[in-house]
Enzyme design. Sequence first.
Site, PDB file in Angstrom:
ATOM      1  N   ASP A  25       0.821  -1.205   0.000  1.00  0.00           N
ATOM      2  CA  ASP A  25       0.000   0.000   0.000  1.00  0.00           C
ATOM      3  C   ASP A  25       0.858   1.260   0.000  1.00  0.00           C
ATOM      4  O   ASP A  25       2.069   1.213   0.196  1.00  0.00           O
ATOM      5  CB  ASP A  25      -0.918   0.008   1.221  1.00  0.00           C
ATOM      6  CG  ASP A  25      -1.954  -1.097   1.172  1.00  0.00           C
ATOM      7  OD1 ASP A  25      -2.276  -1.558   0.058  1.00  0.00           O
ATOM      8  OD2 ASP A  25      -2.446  -1.502   2.243  1.00  0.00           O
ATOM      9  N   TYR A  69       6.681 -10.141   6.599  1.00  0.00           N
ATOM     10  CA  TYR A  69       6.621  -8.696   6.825  1.00  0.00           C
ATOM     11  C   TYR A  69       7.196  -8.372   8.191  1.00  0.00           C
ATOM     12  O   TYR A  69       7.126  -9.175   9.122  1.00  0.00           O
ATOM     13  CB  TYR A  69       5.171  -8.194   6.779  1.00  0.00           C
ATOM     14  CG  TYR A  69       4.580  -8.091   5.408  1.00  0.00           C
ATOM     15  CD1 TYR A  69       4.610  -6.884   4.709  1.00  0.00           C
ATOM     16  CD2 TYR A  69       3.963  -9.185   4.809  1.00  0.00           C
ATOM     17  CE1 TYR A  69       4.050  -6.778   3.442  1.00  0.00           C
ATOM     18  CE2 TYR A  69       3.407  -9.091   3.547  1.00  0.00           C
ATOM     19  CZ  TYR A  69       3.451  -7.883   2.868  1.00  0.00           C
ATOM     20  OH  TYR A  69       2.902  -7.773   1.614  1.00  0.00           O
TER      21      TYR A  69
END
Length: 245
Positions: free
Chosen positions: A52, A111
Amino acid sequence: MRRLKLILEYDGTDYVGMQYQPNGVSVQEAVEVALCKICKQNVPIVASGRTDAGVHALCQPVHSDFPIDAINPQNLQNALNSLLPADIRVNKVDVVANDFHARYHAKKRTYQYKITNKLTAFNHRYFSCFNFAELDCELINKYLELLQGEHDFSNFCKINPAIKSNVCYIFSAFICPHENYWILKISGNRFLHNMVRRIVGTCFILHQERAEPEKISEILNGKDNSARYKFCAPPNGLYLENVEY
């Protein structure tokens, strides 16, 4: 024509995300513009997944069908890095099988989320700040432990009707302290839109309330849909760390 795998690293602060968006410049656009300058034609890339706006990547694999067979991968890497903005780097270029797919062949994605309780002039682009005097890593790890394994993460993502299943498998998830910050790390076979940021945000709301670990299971299973548990943590602390095939 050869299929190449490029490993990208980028600071996502000034980009609308990895993929093309109508409201600004994406990492994909910047890389494809550089490839077009080298090849004198459009050369699309396919990423392992989207990130994002404001999210960073230490390792974002992409593949591309490169029309110039004669160019050496190292020379292509050097050429791209000379053309790309300073906040995007190509760290490696490899020739791969023609059927390799950066997204569909990925088996594990990791992540990391960097957390601080004090913003400075130098860390605000790369850390997210939460208001706490002391961080109880043991308690947060109890929350994260209950998210491991296979679950439907519909309550931890932005729902997309085009996605047929919200079931993901989480291999590991934990938070650990560093010198003056904390890193929450999570690995899974796939991640949904906003999923990592929702997990981080929920864990910190629960930490603030000193909730029992079972509360996160109630949220996961849809037994508690309270709006306060749908906090999406800011993007600037999130990094795509690694993708394994």
